[in-house]
Design an enzyme around this catalytic site. Structure first.
Site, PDB file in Angstrom:
ATOM      1  CG  HIS A  45      15.861  89.985  45.533  1.00 41.58           C
ATOM      2  ND1 HIS A  45      15.499  91.225  46.006  1.00 41.58           N
ATOM      3  CD2 HIS A  45      17.199  90.028  45.313  1.00 41.58           C
ATOM      4  CE1 HIS A  45      16.585  91.989  46.062  1.00 41.58           C
ATOM      5  NE2 HIS A  45      17.622  91.289  45.649  1.00 41.58           N
ATOM      6  CD  GLU A  90      20.578  89.680  47.941  1.00 38.06           C
ATOM      7  OE1 GLU A  90      21.550  89.987  47.248  1.00 38.06           O
ATOM      8  OE2 GLU A  90      19.409  89.993  47.643  1.00 38.06           O
TER       9      GLU A  90
HETATM   10  P1  PGA Z   1      23.191  95.614  45.597  1.00 35.03           P
HETATM   11  O1  PGA Z   1      21.974  94.590  45.377  1.00 35.03           O
HETATM   12  O2  PGA Z   1      24.457  94.886  45.261  1.00 35.03           O
HETATM   13  O3  PGA Z   1      22.907  96.738  44.648  1.00 35.03           O
HETATM   14  O4  PGA Z   1      23.168  96.026  47.021  1.00 35.03           O
HETATM   15  C1  PGA Z   1      22.047  93.261  45.793  1.00 35.03           C
HETATM   16  C2  PGA Z   1      20.734  92.570  45.517  1.00 35.03           C
HETATM   17  O5  PGA Z   1      19.680  93.081  45.899  1.00 35.03           O
HETATM   18  O6  PGA Z   1      20.712  91.500  44.891  1.00 35.03           O
END
Ligand code: PGA
Length: 227
Positions: free
Chosen positions: A102, A151
Site C-alpha cells: 500500500h 491506487e
Molecule cells: P480511500 O482509501 O478510499 O479512503 O481513498 C483507499 C486506500 O488507501 O486503500
C-alpha cells in the site's frame, strides 16, 4: 457476469470491541446483501488491523457472514528473532488475504521493492492470497500476486477519485504488463461512484478505505456495486 472484489481497508482504525460492533451492525444488512448476490457475484474482503483478526474470525463464523478477512501488511521475514513483526503464518491462522505494498507503507514506512517482494514470498509460503498495491503502471509487480490494487496516490483519502476511464486504461496496462488477471481500483471510492468503476471492462473490483469504516456505508457500497 464477472466476479467482483470489494476490499475494505480499515487502515489503523478500530479496537477489537469496535470491530465486533462493526460486524454486528453489518450483519443487519445480511439478508438484503445475500439476495443481491454477495458471496456469489461479489467477494467481500475486510482488511483489518492484526489485533482485530482473531475476534473478527470468531464473530464471522458465529454469524455466518459472507466476509473474508485480510491483513494490511506482513513481515518480510520468516518466524524468529524479528522483534515486533507479525509473520505470514500468524496471519494465516485468522485471515485468507493480505494487502502488500500500500502506498502508505511505501511512503510512511519506506518499504521498498526488495522488502515488498520478500513479503509476497512469505505470504505465498503461508498460503495467503495477495492484493498487491501499486500507484502507477510503472511499479514492478512480483510473481505470485493474486489481485493488483491500483491506487493513484492523489486519489487516496482526498475525495478526488481518478476518473473511471483513466483507471480502466491504467488497469488494462497493468494487467497486460504483469500477467495478473484481476485488478481493483482504490482511491475515494464510495457508494455513489462504485458502479462507474465496476462497469469498466478491466476493473474487477474496488478497494475503499474511508467508505469501509462505517458498516452501513460499506453495506450500501456493496449493494450499489451489485445493482
Ligand atoms: P480511500 O482509501 O478510499 O479512503 O481513498 C483507499 C486506500 O488507501 O486503500
Amino acid at each position: 457476469m464477472k466476479q467482483i472484489y470489494i476490499v475494505g481497508n480499515w487502515k489503523s482504525n478500530k479496537t477489537v470491541q469496535e470491530s465486533r460492533a462493526w460486524l454486528d451492525a453489518f450483519s443487519v444488512h445480511l439478508n438484503q446483501l445475500e439476495a443481491s448476490g454477495v458471496g456469489k457475484r461479489a467477494v467481500t474482503i475486510v482488511c483489518a488491523p492484526f489485533s482485530d483478526l482473531y475476534a473478527m474470525r470468531q464473530a464471522i463464523q458465529e454469524k455466518h457472514l459472507p466476509i473474508e478477512l485480510g491483513a494490511q501488511d506482513v513481515s518480510p521475514f520468516p518466524e524468529g528473532a524479528y522483534t515486533g513483526e507479525i509473520s505470514a503464518r500468524m496471519i494465516r491462522e485468522n485471515a485468507e488475504w493480505v494487502i502488500i505494498g500500500h502506498s502508505e507503507r511505501r511512503d510512511k514506512f519506506h518499504e521498498n521493492d526488495g522488502e515488498l517482494f520478500a513479503e509476497v514470498e512469505r505470504a505465498k509460503e503461508a498460503g495467503l492470497r495477495v492484493i498487491y498495491c501499486v500507484p502507477n503502471s510503472e511499479t514492478k509487480i512480483p510473481s505470485g500476486v493474486d489481485v493488483v490494487g491500483y491506487e493513484p496516490v492523489a486519489a487516496i483519502g482526498s475525495g478526488h477519485p481518478e476518473s473511471p476511464e483513466v483507471a480502466n486504461d491504467m488497469i488494462g496496462r497493468i494487467k497486460a504488463a504483469s500477467g495478473v488477471q484481476r485488478a481493483v481500483y482504490g482511491g475515494s471510492v464510495n457508494p455513489d461512484n462504485v458502479l462507474s468503476y465496476l462497469s469498466q471492462e478491466a476493473i474487477d473490483g474496488v478497494l475503499p478505505g474511508g467508505a469501509s469504516l462505517d458498516p452501513d456505508t460499506f453495506a450500501r457500497l456493496i449493494q450499489a456495486a451489485l445493482s
